[in-house]
Design a protein around this motif. Structure first.
Motif, PDB file in Angstrom:
ATOM      1  N   UNK A 184       8.823  20.511  17.645  1.00  0.00           N
ATOM      2  CA  UNK A 184       8.802  19.520  16.569  1.00  0.00           C
ATOM      3  C   UNK A 184      10.206  18.946  16.378  1.00  0.00           C
ATOM      4  N   UNK A 185      10.299  17.631  16.271  1.00  0.00           N
ATOM      5  CA  UNK A 185      11.599  16.968  16.187  1.00  0.00           C
ATOM      6  C   UNK A 185      12.409  17.410  14.978  1.00  0.00           C
ATOM      7  N   UNK A 186      11.749  17.669  13.865  1.00  0.00           N
ATOM      8  CA  UNK A 186      12.499  17.992  12.641  1.00  0.00           C
ATOM      9  C   UNK A 186      12.681  19.489  12.404  1.00  0.00           C
ATOM     10  N   UNK A 187      12.259  20.329  13.334  1.00  0.00           N
ATOM     11  CA  UNK A 187      12.522  21.769  13.249  1.00  0.00           C
ATOM     12  C   UNK A 187      13.777  22.062  14.064  1.00  0.00           C
ATOM     13  N   UNK A 188      14.839  22.460  13.366  1.00  0.00           N
ATOM     14  CA  UNK A 188      16.120  22.674  14.058  1.00  0.00           C
ATOM     15  C   UNK A 188      16.357  24.140  14.405  1.00  0.00           C
ATOM     16  N   UNK A 189      15.537  25.047  13.854  1.00  0.00           N
ATOM     17  CA  UNK A 189      15.754  26.453  14.158  1.00  0.00           C
ATOM     18  C   UNK A 189      14.658  27.354  13.628  1.00  0.00           C
ATOM     19  N   UNK A 190      14.646  28.576  14.140  1.00  0.00           N
ATOM     20  CA  UNK A 190      13.709  29.611  13.721  1.00  0.00           C
ATOM     21  C   UNK A 190      14.499  30.764  13.137  1.00  0.00           C
ATOM     22  N   UNK A 191      14.037  31.284  11.992  1.00  0.00           N
ATOM     23  CA  UNK A 191      14.697  32.418  11.357  1.00  0.00           C
ATOM     24  C   UNK A 191      13.636  33.414  10.891  1.00  0.00           C
ATOM     25  N   UNK A 192      14.072  34.423  10.157  1.00  0.00           N
ATOM     26  CA  UNK A 192      13.139  35.388   9.596  1.00  0.00           C
ATOM     27  C   UNK A 192      13.086  36.699  10.354  1.00  0.00           C
ATOM     28  N   UNK A 193      12.220  37.565   9.901  1.00  0.00           N
ATOM     29  CA  UNK A 193      12.102  38.917  10.443  1.00  0.00           C
ATOM     30  C   UNK A 193      11.732  38.920  11.929  1.00  0.00           C
ATOM     31  N   UNK A 194      10.974  37.892  12.347  1.00  0.00           N
ATOM     32  CA  UNK A 194      10.569  37.827  13.756  1.00  0.00           C
ATOM     33  C   UNK A 194      11.785  37.718  14.665  1.00  0.00           C
TER      34      UNK A 194
END
Length: 427
Positions: A185-195
């Motif tokens: 997705x163009x507007x998702x710049x990163x993934x965070x969280x427990x995963x």
């Protein structure tokens, strides 16, 4: 966005790193070491959620956050326990690259414009739990906030559909397919969280998978192919290794093609042992790893200069550097500014621990903080007066006096030059 980011997070509760907002199970009693672990395993940034209660606990948490920022070697986003602009300032002054406003609190929404204008839009992040919050505050967010952290997985799809600014998606558990879907997705710049926390050791492999799916991520991509190097008679390239902070030469070793690519793949310095005729990862047995900061080839492309973050000593003898056997030395005056500051500061700190009779430095320490501050103020005034005169030498002398008294204050307050230069670098 230059690349998509993988961002582990630390939930800081009563001095420990815990599992989450509602689960206070301790996962590490040393949050700074945990931050370093994430950094060493190629995380791109780090989010710290301060879950402290009360002013005293909050101040203790800020001290831990400061230690984390010094240890992590990646940008840190500070979040949690923000009630006023002063709290944003404290997070940034603690070393956080960005500070987060909690948009579930009306008072945080109200200070958005104020803190953004004060510290810069690029320093401000908003923590949001649902898409409706983004819609209600769309103009405010777009004008004054750099990124949004979506702290709950529920409503993620809706948030992505309505947000016009970059989103960091927090996910508790996720499959590789889901990561690829989100980061596409163009507007998702990163993934965070427990995963991400749970899979920190696999970040390189996950990033490789992203690259294979045309998702731009932050990896070690060489600008020079191995075939372009001029190899020595053994088919190797000489590697000179420097501490990235001090530029001190630590050691010299050799790489073959496999070691070169392994270094780029893992981010850990890997060499070829000519005596054992095998690859070796520096620190593989001792734990004294070298984490790559940069690799640069010389003009002839027959030598690599590696700047690294060195864990522990670089030399097998236990010395920080392999270069300690002096052959000859001509007397010279040190002019490297940081080395001069460190040398003078070392003398001042030594005087504090080992007083010397008749020492002016010990006189200041004996008189205490008020005397030190009085002298510092006097020297600052002397600089102003000297600057009005045409002779620049006078200013030079007064600045030197001021810097000396400032270092006495630093020693009194246990502040190091590294902390000062780190603070300046962040600005």
């Amino acid at each position: 966005m230059l690349y998509k980011k993988f961002i582990p997070c630390i939930y800081l509760y009563r001095g420990d790193a815990v599992k989450g907002f509602s689960d206070h199970t301790i996962i590490d009693t040393n949050p700074a070491a945990l931050a370093r672990y994430y950094s060493d395993n190629n995380a791109d940034e780090l989010i710290i959620y301060d879950m402290s209660e009360g002013d005293i606990e909050h101040e203790e948490a800020l001290d831990i956050i400061k230690t984390i920022c010094n240890e992590a070697e990646i940008p840190v986003i500070g979040a949690g326990n923000v009630r006023r602009m002063e709290d944003i300032k404290k997070l940034i002054y603690a070393g956080c690259k960005k500070a987060a406003l909690n948009y579930s609190r009306p008072d945080n929404v109200e200070i958005t414009e104020e803190v953004s204008l004060k510290f810069g839009k690029d320093k401000i992040v908003a923590c949001v739990s649902e898409a409706d919050t983004i819609v209600r505050n769309a103009d405010l967010l777009e004008q004054y906030v750099d990124e949004i952290i979506l702290v709950k997985e529920k409503g993620l799809k809706d948030a992505i559909s309505v947000s016009n600014i970059p989103l960091i998606a927090s996910v508790p558990e996720v499959s590789l397919d889901k990561i690829l879907e989100l980061l596409s997705k163009d507007n998702v710049c990163g993934i965070s969280g427990y995963a991400i926390n749970q899979n920190a050791k696999e970040l390189l492999a996950i990033k490789a998978l992203c690259q294979n799916n045309q998702i731009q991520v932050n990896t070690f991509e060489p600008a020079i192919r191995w075939e372009e190097f001029k190899l020595n008679s053994d088919g190797h390239v000489t590697v000179v290794v420097q501490d990235y902070k001090t530029d001190e030469v630590l050691m010299v070793a050799y790489m073959n093609e496999e070691a070169y690519h392994m270094t780029l793949k893992t981010g850990k310095m890997t060499y070829y042992s000519r005596s054992r005729q095998e690859l070796w990862v520096k620190g593989g047995t001792s734990g004294h790893y070298q984490y790559v900061k940069s690799l640069t080839a010389d003009c002839d492309k027959d030598t690599i200069l590696a700047k690294v973050s060195q864990i522990g000593p670089a030399c097998h003898t236990g010395a920080h550097s392999c270069f300690f056997n002096e052959i000859m030395a001509k007397e010279f005056e040190e002019t490297n500014p940081l080395k001069v500051f460190e040398q003078v500061f070392a003398v001042i700190k030594d005087r504090k621990v080992h007083p010397k009779e008749g020492s002016y430095t010990n006189y200041l320490f004996d008189k205490g903080i008020d005397k030190i501050l009085k002298k510092l103020g006097e020297e600052a005034t002397e600089i102003v007066i000297a600057a009005k005169n045409p002779n620049a030498n006078e200013v030079k002398y007064e600045i030197s006096d001021f810097l000396y008294h400032m270092m006495v204050l630093m020693a009194e307050k246990n502040i190091t030059w590294e902390e000062i230069t780190s603070e300046l670098a962040q600005r």
